[in-house]
Write a protein that holds these residues in place. Structure first.
Motif, PDB file in Angstrom:
ATOM      1  N   LEU A  18      27.060  19.066 -28.186  1.00 32.62           N
ATOM      2  CA  LEU A  18      26.115  18.494 -27.230  1.00 32.62           C
ATOM      3  C   LEU A  18      24.916  19.421 -27.024  1.00 32.62           C
ATOM      4  O   LEU A  18      23.763  18.973 -26.980  1.00 32.62           O
ATOM      5  CB  LEU A  18      26.802  18.248 -25.891  1.00 32.62           C
ATOM      6  CG  LEU A  18      27.808  17.103 -25.810  1.00 32.62           C
ATOM      7  CD1 LEU A  18      28.466  17.078 -24.437  1.00 32.62           C
ATOM      8  CD2 LEU A  18      27.137  15.765 -26.105  1.00 32.62           C
ATOM      9  N   LEU A  19      25.181  20.713 -26.903  1.00 28.35           N
ATOM     10  CA  LEU A  19      24.101  21.679 -26.714  1.00 28.35           C
ATOM     11  C   LEU A  19      23.155  21.692 -27.905  1.00 28.35           C
ATOM     12  O   LEU A  19      21.934  21.816 -27.737  1.00 28.35           O
ATOM     13  CB  LEU A  19      24.686  23.078 -26.501  1.00 28.35           C
ATOM     14  CG  LEU A  19      25.484  23.296 -25.211  1.00 28.35           C
ATOM     15  CD1 LEU A  19      26.121  24.676 -25.215  1.00 28.35           C
ATOM     16  CD2 LEU A  19      24.597  23.126 -23.985  1.00 28.35           C
ATOM     17  N   GLU A  20      23.701  21.550 -29.110  1.00 25.81           N
ATOM     18  CA  GLU A  20      22.862  21.554 -30.302  1.00 25.81           C
ATOM     19  C   GLU A  20      22.039  20.271 -30.410  1.00 25.81           C
ATOM     20  O   GLU A  20      20.898  20.290 -30.864  1.00 25.81           O
ATOM     21  CB  GLU A  20      23.725  21.725 -31.547  1.00 25.81           C
ATOM     22  CG  GLU A  20      24.316  23.113 -31.693  1.00 25.81           C
ATOM     23  CD  GLU A  20      24.977  23.324 -33.040  1.00 25.81           C
ATOM     24  OE1 GLU A  20      25.799  22.475 -33.429  1.00 25.81           O
ATOM     25  OE2 GLU A  20      24.651  24.324 -33.708  1.00 25.81           O
ATOM     26  N   GLU A  21      22.615  19.174 -29.973  1.00 26.30           N
ATOM     27  CA  GLU A  21      21.911  17.887 -30.108  1.00 26.30           C
ATOM     28  C   GLU A  21      20.845  17.686 -29.036  1.00 26.30           C
ATOM     29  O   GLU A  21      19.812  17.044 -29.285  1.00 26.30           O
ATOM     30  CB  GLU A  21      22.921  16.741 -30.039  1.00 26.30           C
ATOM     31  CG  GLU A  21      22.311  15.387 -30.383  1.00 26.30           C
ATOM     32  CD  GLU A  21      23.352  14.298 -30.547  1.00 26.30           C
ATOM     33  OE1 GLU A  21      22.958  13.128 -30.772  1.00 26.30           O
ATOM     34  OE2 GLU A  21      24.566  14.605 -30.460  1.00 26.30           O
ATOM     35  N   TYR A  22      21.048  18.257 -27.855  1.00 22.03           N
ATOM     36  CA  TYR A  22      20.127  18.017 -26.739  1.00 22.03           C
ATOM     37  C   TYR A  22      19.615  19.340 -26.145  1.00 22.03           C
ATOM     38  O   TYR A  22      19.851  19.645 -24.959  1.00 22.03           O
ATOM     39  CB  TYR A  22      20.812  17.194 -25.643  1.00 22.03           C
ATOM     40  CG  TYR A  22      21.358  15.878 -26.127  1.00 22.03           C
ATOM     41  CD1 TYR A  22      20.500  14.821 -26.437  1.00 22.03           C
ATOM     42  CD2 TYR A  22      22.730  15.694 -26.295  1.00 22.03           C
ATOM     43  CE1 TYR A  22      20.999  13.600 -26.885  1.00 22.03           C
ATOM     44  CE2 TYR A  22      23.246  14.479 -26.737  1.00 22.03           C
ATOM     45  CZ  TYR A  22      22.370  13.440 -27.038  1.00 22.03           C
ATOM     46  OH  TYR A  22      22.866  12.242 -27.500  1.00 22.03           O
ATOM     47  N   PRO A  23      18.903  20.135 -26.920  1.00 24.44           N
ATOM     48  CA  PRO A  23      18.435  21.423 -26.410  1.00 24.44           C
ATOM     49  C   PRO A  23      17.470  21.291 -25.239  1.00 24.44           C
ATOM     50  O   PRO A  23      17.519  22.086 -24.294  1.00 24.44           O
ATOM     51  CB  PRO A  23      17.750  22.064 -27.625  1.00 24.44           C
ATOM     52  CG  PRO A  23      17.380  20.916 -28.506  1.00 24.44           C
ATOM     53  CD  PRO A  23      18.475  19.917 -28.318  1.00 24.44           C
ATOM     54  N   ARG A  24      16.599  20.303 -25.267  1.00 23.20           N
ATOM     55  CA  ARG A  24      15.617  20.153 -24.190  1.00 23.20           C
ATOM     56  C   ARG A  24      16.307  19.844 -22.862  1.00 23.20           C
ATOM     57  O   ARG A  24      15.925  20.371 -21.811  1.00 23.20           O
ATOM     58  CB  ARG A  24      14.602  19.063 -24.538  1.00 23.20           C
ATOM     59  CG  ARG A  24      13.429  19.002 -23.571  1.00 23.20           C
ATOM     60  CD  ARG A  24      12.458  17.885 -23.941  1.00 23.20           C
ATOM     61  NE  ARG A  24      11.730  18.172 -25.152  1.00 23.20           N
ATOM     62  CZ  ARG A  24      10.601  18.872 -25.212  1.00 23.20           C
ATOM     63  NH1 ARG A  24      10.105  19.403 -24.114  1.00 23.20           N
ATOM     64  NH2 ARG A  24       9.990  19.053 -26.361  1.00 23.20           N
ATOM     65  N   LEU A  25      17.331  19.008 -22.900  1.00 22.76           N
ATOM     66  CA  LEU A  25      18.049  18.635 -21.687  1.00 22.76           C
ATOM     67  C   LEU A  25      18.767  19.835 -21.079  1.00 22.76           C
ATOM     68  O   LEU A  25      18.588  20.144 -19.892  1.00 22.76           O
ATOM     69  CB  LEU A  25      19.059  17.534 -22.007  1.00 22.76           C
ATOM     70  CG  LEU A  25      20.031  17.162 -20.870  1.00 22.76           C
ATOM     71  CD1 LEU A  25      19.272  16.571 -19.690  1.00 22.76           C
ATOM     72  CD2 LEU A  25      21.099  16.193 -21.379  1.00 22.76           C
ATOM     73  N   PHE A  26      19.563  20.521 -21.874  1.00 24.86           N
ATOM     74  CA  PHE A  26      20.416  21.572 -21.328  1.00 24.86           C
ATOM     75  C   PHE A  26      19.666  22.882 -21.087  1.00 24.86           C
ATOM     76  O   PHE A  26      20.156  23.750 -20.360  1.00 24.86           O
ATOM     77  CB  PHE A  26      21.613  21.798 -22.254  1.00 24.86           C
ATOM     78  CG  PHE A  26      22.592  20.659 -22.255  1.00 24.86           C
ATOM     79  CD1 PHE A  26      23.388  20.422 -21.150  1.00 24.86           C
ATOM     80  CD2 PHE A  26      22.701  19.814 -23.343  1.00 24.86           C
ATOM     81  CE1 PHE A  26      24.296  19.369 -21.128  1.00 24.86           C
ATOM     82  CE2 PHE A  26      23.591  18.758 -23.345  1.00 24.86           C
ATOM     83  CZ  PHE A  26      24.398  18.529 -22.236  1.00 24.86           C
ATOM     84  N   SER A  27      18.493  23.037 -21.677  1.00 26.99           N
ATOM     85  CA  SER A  27      17.693  24.239 -21.407  1.00 26.99           C
ATOM     86  C   SER A  27      16.627  23.989 -20.353  1.00 26.99           C
ATOM     87  O   SER A  27      15.745  24.833 -20.149  1.00 26.99           O
ATOM     88  CB  SER A  27      17.024  24.729 -22.698  1.00 26.99           C
ATOM     89  OG  SER A  27      15.987  23.835 -23.095  1.00 26.99           O
TER      90      SER A  27
END
Length: 430
Positions: A305-314
């Protein structure tokens, strides 16, 4: 070192997001003061490499197509890496994350006696390379110089600069990083985010490695223990909230301090790195996001999930696309260093076990950290290595920036290119 190499410098990964900016910076430097330097770009796709040279030529106003050769080299093709390294005095390795792609390039450089410079901010990769290849590099007279970008030259050389300008013995240094975004905002590229989350996911491996290397043993202290400031603290100097900086700076600085101590060159400096947060709301967001990211990184599903959605989780700080040119042009950084220690006057009176009696403040400031400062640092690190190799310690090895460049002109070279080291408050009694 062999003098029959065809190229002084080869930029490997030149068509990557960071690599293209390294090519531009090297093009500027070689069209100005370093015109005699012979260099090439390398990667796995010739068309993309040609496009990078065309874009760089347009950006800097100098035609690079006829002056710069293109080499084909693939991280999955050992023969191609050997062929590249055999032609280079120095390989600038821009291919990350280094935990996945770094070691084959190091091995090729060692086999073919090419010096290697990277811009890794991944402690596990950095310390693994030292553990596995330091002795071989020393025997072969090859320098594997690590973290020669924003990670972690400002921090490592900033600490040495602070120590050098302190009239006595420094006990502790704390650094405070402020990243300034322009009107267009700021964002980092996905590769940096990927390196960070995989570092979190494999933190236990790093702890075990340090036990095996014997580097978990604390260095001796020359005064009171550095204060533990917890997960967040208010900085009167910056008038901002600050959190522990999650990058490689602390790891790199500690390795430099250990090297200097083991070689009888200094009394180790205790060091801590912090980053500033604009306000209390952003601090809350940072702390909440950190907990979520750390938790997700513990599982394979969460890591996906972190790799797929970097903008969201960062919280928007990283994306697959990376920053725009306007975002890069509008950004800058400032790293403040506060050093405390003992004046020569106190030390002359014999052993002194009281509180430090003197403080100094220095800083390193420069343009956007990832894609302007990092290329400047990497290129100047290569040129300094080529020109001042006799000033390097030993005859080779896997080294931090502070270990390799402590006696060279790299700080002055960087200041000439806009990454400026300065004293903001001369050493004074507390």
């Amino acid at each position: 070192m062999a003098t029959s190499k065809k190229y002084d410098v080869v930029v490997f990964g030149a068509s990557g997001f960071t690599g293209q900016f390294v090519v531009e910076e090297l093009g500027r430097v070689t069209s100005e003061e370093e015109r005699g330097l012979i260099w090439a770009v390398a990667g796995r796709n010739q068309d993309k490499l040609n496009q990078v040279l065309e874009k760089a030529s347009s950006t800097i106003g100098v035609d690079l197509k006829d002056a710069v050769d293109v080499l084909l080299a693939d991280i999955e093709n050992e023969e191609s890496l050997n062929d590249m390294a055999a032609q280079a005095q120095v390989v600038l390795n821009c291919v990350g994350p280094y935990r996945f792609f770094g070691e084959p390039v190091v091995k090729a450089c060692l086999k073919n006696k090419a010096h290697h410079i990277d811009i890794s901010g991944e402690p596990q990769f950095l310390e693994t390379m030292q553990f596995k290849y330091d002795e071989e590099a020393k025997k072969k007279g090859v320098y594997i110089v690590q973290s020669c970008g924003f990670d972690s030259v400002p921090a490592d050389l900033g600490v040495l600069y602070t120590v050098k300008n302190f009239p006595g013995r420094i006990n502790t240094i704390e650094s405070y990083l402020t990243l300034n975004a322009g009107p267009e905002g700021a964002v980092g590229h996905y590769a940096t985010w990927q390196s960070a989350i995989h570092g979190l996911a494999n933190a236990e491996e790093l702890r075990n490695l340090r036990k095996e290397m014997g580097t978990k043993k604390p260095l001796p202290k020359s005064g009171p223990k550095l204060e533990n400031r917890g997960p967040a603290h208010w900085s009167e100097m910056l008038q901002k909230w600050c959190v522990p900086f999650p990058g490689a700076d602390a790891s790199v600085v500690r390795r430099t301090q250990r090297f200097l101590y083991n070689n009888g060159e200094n009394c180790p400096v205790q060091y801590a790195a912090f980053a500033s947060i604009p306000d209390r709301i952003d601090l809350f967001k940072w702390q909440a996001a950190s907990k979520v990211v750390t938790s997700l990184a513990d599982t394979e599903f969460g890591l996906g999930l972190l790799e797929e959605y970097p903008r969201l989780f960062s919280l928007g700080y990283f994306s697959h696309e990376g920053p725009t040119q306007k975002q890069i042009e509008g950004a800058s950084f400032n790293m403040q260093f506060i050093g405390t220690g003992y004046s020569n006057t106190v030390l002359e009176d014999g052993d002194y076990d009281g509180p430090p009696n003197m403080t100094i403040a220095t800083q390193v400031e420069g343009p956007e950290a990832g894609y302007v400062t990092t290329p400047i640092v990497m290129v100047q690190a290569a040129i300094t290595l080529l020109k001042e190799m006799k000033k390097f310690p030993a005859k080779g090895g896997v080294m931090t920036p502070g270990t390799a460049y402590k006696d060279t002109s790299l700080v002055e070279r960087l200041s000439d290119r806009g990454v400026i080291f300065s004293i903001t408050a001369p050493a004074a009694s507390n």
